[in-house]
Scaffold this motif. Structure first.
Motif, short mmCIF file in Angstrom:
data_model
loop_
_atom_site.label_atom_id
_atom_site.label_comp_id
_atom_site.label_asym_id
_atom_site.label_seq_id
_atom_site.Cartn_x
_atom_site.Cartn_y
_atom_site.Cartn_z
N LEU A 149 2.08 -1.82 -4.78
CA LEU A 149 1.82 -1.85 -3.36
C LEU A 149 2.68 -2.61 -2.77
N THR A 192 0.72 -4.73 3.10
CA THR A 192 -0.07 -3.73 3.69
C THR A 192 -1.57 -4.04 3.69
N GLU A 241 -2.55 -0.66 -7.01
CA GLU A 241 -3.40 0.50 -6.69
C GLU A 241 -3.79 0.72 -8.27
N ILE A 293 -8.28 -1.24 -5.02
CA ILE A 293 -7.14 -1.94 -5.04
C ILE A 293 -7.02 -3.45 -5.66
#
Length: 714
Positions: A710, A714, A388, A394
């Motif tokens: 991250l 996800t 991030e 992102i």
């Protein structure tokens, strides 16, 4: 120009034509150095039994330079202020011919060669009796090892510009050389120019390419000629016309540079220098043949189509290839047997023939390795890192194919299968050039593999490069081809590196060591050393040097090792210490890849000395230590700077399949991109994908960077 070797071996009588731009310098003076080198080449060929006729230009240019000097000396200051009238070309020819022949006579006399002078005009050849007598005279001189030197007698020729007139016999020294070649039934005509050969456009144009084999149906309409000769009246247009005429009569012609000191000899050796004209050239090269750039660009487009295939579809494609190979095993082995038989007949080295042969069970092993690659985790578009950057921004680092790979390999047809399967799994396209000794094997393997590839991907995904000349063109395409991987000898890898700006992945040598420490287990040491040498002596990961701790110099273990190696047919050589203590023939070099049943033996005093020896004489490929001392082992493992370092294991384990990579495109000793056996991961690179929601930089105002790692899922 490998195709020329077959008929070059039959050449006995040749005509060499040297142009004005080669004979003279830019100021009109004689290029004595070039003429000297030319005469030395002709002397060497004359002594080898070749019958040589020389056709020379340059008399007019040389005479003009001399008469200008004479006119200057005899002119008053007032004369020099008047407009200067161009000198008569026929007078220039008369003066220049005398000087030119005097120089040839002097140069040949210094080399103990006899030459003769022959001045002819086009009208001479209208007389049948003259032509008959000319042929008889030349043949009698050639039988006496005399080199006849011909020139058109411009001093008395009645023709004026344009020189190509209605007589249609000859109109310059290029066409004279072609006419003489037909009259005396020469086996070869060599036209020496001031450029490397025939180009697709003016040689000064960066976009022009050297044409290695001229095919009239293909090249006649494509070539744009540059300026004519700066001094003579011929130029490349005249050379091409003369070459086409002679070649159509069955006389091969090569246009090449006269500036090089050994090009005539290279031509007779069948090497690729210049442009070849041959009556059968249209049979060697398809008129619709795709050029190097077109081939590479088409491969890139196919690669992009391959990347759009679902992972499961690419997996099925590989499994279908494995099935096709096993279904066609008998045909593959038959073609391979023909390659092996031809290689044996031509006297190739045993190591090369060993790599060439597809041994029993090899096809099944290749099919199994393809299945392993097919069942691997999807390599493309894997998220390697997720960050991030800021709120709602992102960044992902993902895996992707390299693109277009040019693979050059010698001898081993199984390499084609391994490389193709790895490329298909990783979404890369291939341009493959195998050794000519494996031509039949590579052709049938390529046919079987490409027959399974769907039409939606394209039949140019895996291209088989037909000739060495095409490789030279492909190596220039650093804007299209992404990586070159040469698999083969040290000389091959080194040559490729010197010829291209494209990144090269490979190793230059396979000088691998096994160090037997003083604490080694005797039985283990014998097994490892024997396996490292005799399992497959022609491989690059076989033992080239056996290093032995000095304390073992008089031990039973060393004696048993040497006895076992000799029993297996291994020829032993010694380093400076071992040759003296063990009475072994001295190794010519401690940096040597034998690729056969031979190795070097040398003593070292401890592990530090072993490491120093490997760094000084090794090739950073694969090295191993046999020891029961764990501290010594760790020192060796962490300090030897090689692509693969082993403890108590054979160096033959350094292999893509044995490492679980399924296959390998080669073993890299580079330190950039990939090192050691190169499998799927070595054919991938990375790219960055950024997902935002309207963010802009704007001098970084109003944005707060978080740079937070991250989870990948996800």
């Amino acid at each position: 120009m490998d195709l020329t070797r077959a008929f070059m071996s039959d050449v006995k009588r040749l005509i060499v034509k040297v142009g004005t731009a080669v004979v003279t310098r830019h100021d009109g003076r004689l290029a004595v150095g070039r003429l000297g080198a030319l005469c030395e080449q002709l002397k060497e060929l004359n002594s080898q039994g070749y019958e040589i006729v020389l056709v020379t230009s340059g008399a007019v240019g040389l005479g003009r330079q001399r008469l200008r000097y004479r006119k200057l000396v005899n002119s008053s200051l007032a004369d020099l202020q008047n407009p200067q009238v161009e000198l008569d070309g026929k007078g220039c020819a008369a003066v220049g011919q005398n000087s030119l022949m005097a120089l040839y006579d002097t140069l040949f006399s210094q080399l103990d060669v006899t030459s003769s002078q022959h001045l002819v005009t086009d009208t001479d050849f209208m007389n049948d009796s003259f032509r008959t007598q000319l042929s008889e005279t030349v043949k009698s001189l050639l039988a006496l090892k005399v080199i006849p030197v011909f020139n058109e007698n411009d001093a008395v020729s009645t023709r004026r510009q344009p020189y190509e007139d209605s007589s249609g016999i000859f109109w310059d020294n290029d066409s004279l050389a072609g006419l003489l070649a037909m009259e005396i039934k020469a086996d070869l005509l060599v036209l020496l120019s001031d450029v490397e050969g025939l180009y697709s456009g003016p040689p000064s144009d960066p976009g022009s390419k050297l044409i290695h084999t001229y095919v009239q149906e293909k090249h006649q309409a494509e070539i744009t000629f540059g300026d004519k000769s700066r001094l003579g009246r011929g130029g490349m247009t005249a050379k091409v016309d003369a070459s086409v005429c002679a070649a159509s009569s069955g006389i091969p012609v090569v246009i090449t540079s006269g500036y090089a000191t050994d090009n005539i000899i290279k031509v007779l050796q069948g090497k690729s220098v210049g442009t070849l004209f041959h009556k059968d050239a249209h049979l060697w090269t398809s008129v619709k043949e795709v050029g190097a750039r077109e081939m590479a660009v088409a491969a890139r487009e196919c690669s992009r189509q391959l990347q759009t295939m679902r992972s499961e579809d690419r997996r099925k494609l590989l499994l279908n290839i494995a099935d096709a190979l096993e279904a066609n095993e008998s045909s593959i082995l038959a073609e391979n047997a023909a390659d092996v038989a031809a290689a044996e007949d031509e006297g190739y080295e045993k190591a090369l023939i060993s790599r060439l042969a597809l041994k029993p069970g090899k096809i099944a092993a290749l099919a199994k390795s393809i299945c392993v690659i097919a069942d691997m985790e999807e390599p493309i578009d894997r998220i390697l890192k997720k960050t991030e950057l800021a709120d709602g921004l992102i960044l992902e680092k993902t895996s992707c194919p390299l693109g277009v790979l040019l693979i050059i390999f010698e001898s081993r047809p199984d390499a084609l299968v391994q490389i193709a399967s790895l490329a298909l799994r990783t979404g890369n396209s291939l341009l493959l050039k195998g050794g000519k000794e494996a031509r039949r094997s590579n052709a049938i393997l390529h046919k079987i593999i490409t027959s399974v590839i769907p039409e939606s991907i394209g039949d140019k995904l895996i291209g088989l490069v037909p000739s060495k000349e095409d490789i030279l063109d492909l190596l220039k395409l650093d804007d299209v081809i992404d990586l070159v991987i040469p698999r083969g000898s040290n000389s091959l890898v080194s040559e490729i590196k010197s010829l291209t700006k494209i990144p090269v992945l490979g190793h230059a040598d396979g000088v691998c060591h096994v160090y037997v420490d003083k604490s080694a287990n005797a039985d283990m040491a014998k097994k490892i050393v024997l396996d490292a040498k005799i399992d497959y002596p022609a491989a690059c990961n076989t033992m080239g040097t056996l290093l032995v701790h000095h304390d073992l110099s008089s031990s039973g273990l060393l004696h048993e090792l040497l006895v076992e190696l000799r029993r297996e047919g291994v020829t032993l050589y010694g380093g400076p210490r071992a040759s003296s203590l063990l009475k072994l023939p001295k190794a010519q070099s401690l940096h040597h890849e034998y690729s056969s049943l031979a190795c070097t033996v040398e003593f070292v005093y401890d592990v530090e000395a072993a490491i120093d020896h490997i760094h000084q004489h090794g090739s950073s490929h694969t090295d191993a230590i046999v020891t029961e001392d764990l501290e010594v082992a760790e020192t060796f493992l962490h300090r030897v700077d090689s692509a693969a370092v082993f403890h108590n294991a054979s160096i033959r384990f350094c292999d893509g399949a044995r490492f679980g990579l399924g296959a390998e495109v080669g073993v890299s000793t580079s330190r950039i991109h990939a090192r050691g056996p190169v499998g799927v991961e070595g054919l991938l690179t990375t790219r960055w994908i950024l997902r935002g929601s309207g963010q802009v930089v704007n001098g970084d105002k109003g944005i707060v960077y978080s740079h937070k790692d991250l989870p990948l899922q996800t």
